[in-house]
Design a protein around this motif. Sequence first.
Motif, PDB file in Angstrom:
ATOM      1  N   SER A 173      36.565  39.315  40.488  1.00 55.68           N
ATOM      2  CA  SER A 173      36.305  37.971  40.993  1.00 55.68           C
ATOM      3  C   SER A 173      35.748  37.108  39.888  1.00 55.68           C
ATOM      4  CB  SER A 173      35.301  38.012  42.161  1.00 55.68           C
ATOM      5  OG  SER A 173      34.902  36.710  42.516  1.00 55.68           O
ATOM      6  N   ALA A 174      36.202  35.849  39.845  1.00 57.57           N
ATOM      7  CA  ALA A 174      35.706  34.909  38.849  1.00 57.57           C
ATOM      8  C   ALA A 174      34.475  34.158  39.349  1.00 57.57           C
ATOM      9  CB  ALA A 174      36.797  33.913  38.482  1.00 57.57           C
ATOM     10  N   GLU A 175      34.018  34.500  40.563  1.00 58.48           N
ATOM     11  CA  GLU A 175      32.934  33.729  41.166  1.00 58.48           C
ATOM     12  C   GLU A 175      31.556  34.210  40.751  1.00 58.48           C
ATOM     13  OE1 GLU A 175      33.352  30.999  42.959  1.00 58.48           O
ATOM     14  OE2 GLU A 175      35.486  31.197  42.633  1.00 58.48           O
ATOM     15  N   GLY A 176      31.463  35.473  40.303  1.00 59.86           N
ATOM     16  CA  GLY A 176      30.159  36.012  39.962  1.00 59.86           C
ATOM     17  C   GLY A 176      29.628  35.428  38.670  1.00 59.86           C
ATOM     18  N   TYR A 177      28.293  35.305  38.586  1.00 60.65           N
ATOM     19  CA  TYR A 177      27.695  34.758  37.374  1.00 60.65           C
ATOM     20  C   TYR A 177      27.099  35.884  36.548  1.00 60.65           C
ATOM     21  CZ  TYR A 177      24.282  32.682  34.256  1.00 60.65           C
ATOM     22  OH  TYR A 177      23.546  32.362  33.145  1.00 60.65           O
ATOM     23  N   GLN A 178      27.399  35.866  35.254  1.00 61.99           N
ATOM     24  CA  GLN A 178      26.813  36.807  34.325  1.00 61.99           C
ATOM     25  C   GLN A 178      26.130  36.010  33.224  1.00 61.99           C
ATOM     26  OE1 GLN A 178      29.964  39.366  32.951  1.00 61.99           O
ATOM     27  NE2 GLN A 178      29.991  40.589  34.816  1.00 61.99           N
ATOM     28  N   GLU A 179      24.868  36.334  32.961  1.00 61.86           N
ATOM     29  CA  GLU A 179      24.123  35.598  31.941  1.00 61.86           C
ATOM     30  C   GLU A 179      24.775  35.747  30.575  1.00 61.86           C
ATOM     31  OE1 GLU A 179      20.040  36.661  31.800  1.00 61.86           O
ATOM     32  OE2 GLU A 179      19.546  35.769  33.734  1.00 61.86           O
ATOM     33  N   ASN A 180      24.806  34.633  29.817  1.00 58.49           N
ATOM     34  CA  ASN A 180      25.317  34.728  28.459  1.00 58.49           C
ATOM     35  C   ASN A 180      24.242  35.326  27.557  1.00 58.49           C
ATOM     36  OD1 ASN A 180      23.490  32.618  27.786  1.00 58.49           O
ATOM     37  ND2 ASN A 180      25.028  31.067  28.233  1.00 58.49           N
ATOM     38  N   LYS A 181      24.601  35.585  26.311  1.00 68.23           N
ATOM     39  CA  LYS A 181      23.692  36.283  25.399  1.00 68.23           C
ATOM     40  C   LYS A 181      22.439  35.457  25.109  1.00 68.23           C
ATOM     41  CE  LYS A 181      27.318  38.979  23.141  1.00 68.23           C
ATOM     42  NZ  LYS A 181      28.012  39.283  21.857  1.00 68.23           N
ATOM     43  N   PHE A 182      22.598  34.149  25.033  1.00 68.89           N
ATOM     44  CA  PHE A 182      21.443  33.303  24.727  1.00 68.89           C
ATOM     45  C   PHE A 182      20.422  33.355  25.856  1.00 68.89           C
ATOM     46  CE2 PHE A 182      19.322  29.141  25.079  1.00 68.89           C
ATOM     47  CZ  PHE A 182      18.628  29.147  23.874  1.00 68.89           C
ATOM     48  N   THR A 183      20.885  33.223  27.106  1.00 78.42           N
ATOM     49  CA  THR A 183      19.972  33.263  28.245  1.00 78.42           C
ATOM     50  C   THR A 183      19.305  34.626  28.363  1.00 78.42           C
ATOM     51  OG1 THR A 183      21.475  31.730  29.373  1.00 78.42           O
ATOM     52  CG2 THR A 183      19.757  32.753  30.702  1.00 78.42           C
ATOM     53  N   SER A 184      20.068  35.689  28.119  1.00 75.01           N
ATOM     54  CA  SER A 184      19.487  37.039  28.162  1.00 75.01           C
ATOM     55  C   SER A 184      18.425  37.212  27.090  1.00 75.01           C
ATOM     56  CB  SER A 184      20.595  38.085  27.978  1.00 75.01           C
ATOM     57  OG  SER A 184      21.550  37.995  29.025  1.00 75.01           O
ATOM     58  N   LEU A 185      18.661  36.607  25.907  1.00 77.15           N
ATOM     59  CA  LEU A 185      17.678  36.688  24.829  1.00 77.15           C
ATOM     60  C   LEU A 185      16.391  35.972  25.215  1.00 77.15           C
ATOM     61  CD1 LEU A 185      16.930  37.429  21.909  1.00 77.15           C
ATOM     62  CD2 LEU A 185      17.979  35.273  21.183  1.00 77.15           C
ATOM     63  N   VAL A 186      16.508  34.797  25.817  1.00 74.76           N
ATOM     64  CA  VAL A 186      15.329  34.054  26.262  1.00 74.76           C
ATOM     65  C   VAL A 186      14.551  34.869  27.283  1.00 74.76           C
ATOM     66  CG1 VAL A 186      14.523  31.997  27.486  1.00 74.76           C
ATOM     67  CG2 VAL A 186      16.362  31.800  25.809  1.00 74.76           C
ATOM     68  N   ARG A 187      15.263  35.527  28.196  1.00 75.94           N
ATOM     69  CA  ARG A 187      14.607  36.340  29.227  1.00 75.94           C
ATOM     70  C   ARG A 187      13.845  37.518  28.605  1.00 75.94           C
ATOM     71  NH1 ARG A 187      15.310  36.939  34.714  1.00 75.94           N
ATOM     72  NH2 ARG A 187      17.188  35.646  34.753  1.00 75.94           N
ATOM     73  N   ARG A 188      14.410  38.089  27.532  1.00 78.42           N
ATOM     74  CA  ARG A 188      13.745  39.230  26.893  1.00 78.42           C
ATOM     75  C   ARG A 188      12.540  38.796  26.065  1.00 78.42           C
ATOM     76  NH1 ARG A 188      19.098  40.891  25.642  1.00 78.42           N
ATOM     77  NH2 ARG A 188      18.770  40.251  23.480  1.00 78.42           N
ATOM     78  N   VAL A 189      12.640  37.647  25.418  1.00 79.36           N
ATOM     79  CA  VAL A 189      11.577  37.208  24.516  1.00 79.36           C
ATOM     80  C   VAL A 189      10.405  36.582  25.267  1.00 79.36           C
ATOM     81  CG1 VAL A 189      11.015  35.582  22.657  1.00 79.36           C
ATOM     82  CG2 VAL A 189      13.154  36.890  22.581  1.00 79.36           C
ATOM     83  N   LEU A 190      10.695  35.791  26.297  1.00 80.71           N
ATOM     84  CA  LEU A 190       9.651  35.057  27.013  1.00 80.71           C
ATOM     85  C   LEU A 190       9.385  35.688  28.379  1.00 80.71           C
ATOM     86  CD1 LEU A 190      10.812  31.392  26.276  1.00 80.71           C
ATOM     87  CD2 LEU A 190       9.085  32.733  25.048  1.00 80.71           C
ATOM     88  N   PRO A 191       8.119  35.751  28.790  1.00 80.46           N
ATOM     89  CA  PRO A 191       7.801  36.266  30.129  1.00 80.46           C
ATOM     90  C   PRO A 191       8.285  35.275  31.195  1.00 80.46           C
ATOM     91  CG  PRO A 191       5.831  35.403  29.077  1.00 80.46           C
ATOM     92  CD  PRO A 191       6.908  35.375  28.036  1.00 80.46           C
ATOM     93  N   VAL A 192       8.929  35.796  32.236  1.00 79.51           N
ATOM     94  CA  VAL A 192       9.502  34.952  33.282  1.00 79.51           C
ATOM     95  C   VAL A 192       8.761  35.196  34.586  1.00 79.51           C
ATOM     96  CG1 VAL A 192      11.605  34.317  34.525  1.00 79.51           C
ATOM     97  CG2 VAL A 192      11.745  35.115  32.154  1.00 79.51           C
ATOM     98  N   SER A 193       8.394  34.136  35.264  1.00 81.84           N
ATOM     99  CA  SER A 193       7.693  34.261  36.541  1.00 81.84           C
ATOM    100  C   SER A 193       8.652  34.721  37.628  1.00 81.84           C
ATOM    101  CB  SER A 193       7.068  32.914  36.934  1.00 81.84           C
ATOM    102  OG  SER A 193       8.083  31.964  37.235  1.00 81.84           O
ATOM    103  N   GLU A 194       8.086  35.265  38.676  1.00 83.96           N
ATOM    104  CA  GLU A 194       8.897  35.680  39.813  1.00 83.96           C
ATOM    105  C   GLU A 194       9.104  34.486  40.748  1.00 83.96           C
ATOM    106  OE1 GLU A 194       7.309  39.015  41.816  1.00 83.96           O
ATOM    107  OE2 GLU A 194       7.271  40.315  40.040  1.00 83.96           O
TER     108      GLU A 194
END
Length: 270
Positions: A173-194
Motif C-alpha cells: 500500500s502507498a498509504e502508509g507513512y514511513q519516516e525519512n532518514k532526516f526525521t529519524s535522525l532528529v528523533r534519535r538525537v533529540l528527546p521527544v515528548s509523548e
Amino acid sequence: MGLVPTLNATPGHEVIHWWNWLLLAVIILALLIIDFRGHVSKAHEPTIKEAAVWSGIYMAIAAAFGLVVWLQWDLNLAAEYWAGWITEWSLSLDNLFVFIIILNGFKVPRAYQQKVIMLGIVISMVLRLAFILIGAALINEFAWIFYLFGVFLIYTAISQAREGITKEDEGESAEGYQENKFTSLVRRVLPVSEGFREAKLLYRHRGKTYVTPMFLVIMAIGSADLMFAFDSIPAIFGLTKHPFIVFAATAFSLMGLRQLFFLVDGLLER
C-alpha cells in the motif's frame, strides 16, 4: 552581490537588480505575516469554503505578480514567470498527497495542521532559495550542469516508475507513512515528548526540554517538500535561467499550498 546576481533579462535588455529581490522578499514576508496572524495563530480547521476562497486569492496574487514583471521588464520575462509558476503549482499537487499521508501518520489534530503545514512551507522556501542560488551559480559557471539536471530528472522518473510497479507487484500500500532518514535522525538525537502538547514545539518537564511530535512533523513536512525541489527546480530552470524568476515562481506556488491542502483534503473526505 554574491549569490544574488544582477542578470540581463535577455542580452542588451533590462536587468534584475538587488532591490527587486528586496521587494520580492517584502511581499512574501507580508503575505506570511498576514497568513500567520489571520489564520495559523487561531487554531481551527478551515472549511472547504474558506480554503477555496483563499486558494483563489493566492492564485490571483501569483498571477498578478506576472503583470508586475511585465510592466517592470518585458513580456518575455513575464511569460517565463507564468510558465514557471504554473509548472511549480502543478508539481506541488504531489506534495499535498504526501502531506496528507504524513499528517495522518503522525495523527496531528486537525486544529493544528495549519501551523504544521505553514512552518514546513517556510522551512522549505528558505532551503529552496539556497538550492536555486547555488544551482544558478553552477549553471552560469558550468553550462554542462544544466544537462546533468536533465539526466537527473529522467533518472528520477524511471526510479519512481519502477518503485510504483514493484509496490503493485508486491501488493504494498502507498498509504502508509514511513519516516525519512532526516526525521529519524532528529528523533534519535533529540528527546521527544509523548503525545502532542497542544501546538507547542518544545516541552519542558522535570528540568528537561523535549521536542514534541509537532516539531517532528514540521521537520518531516519541510524535508519532504525539499525532496520535491530536486525534481521541480531543475524542471523550472528549463523554462528560465534567472534565479529571481525561478524563486518568485517557486515562492508563489508554495504560498497558497496550505489553503490548497485543506481544499483537496476536504474534497477527498467528501
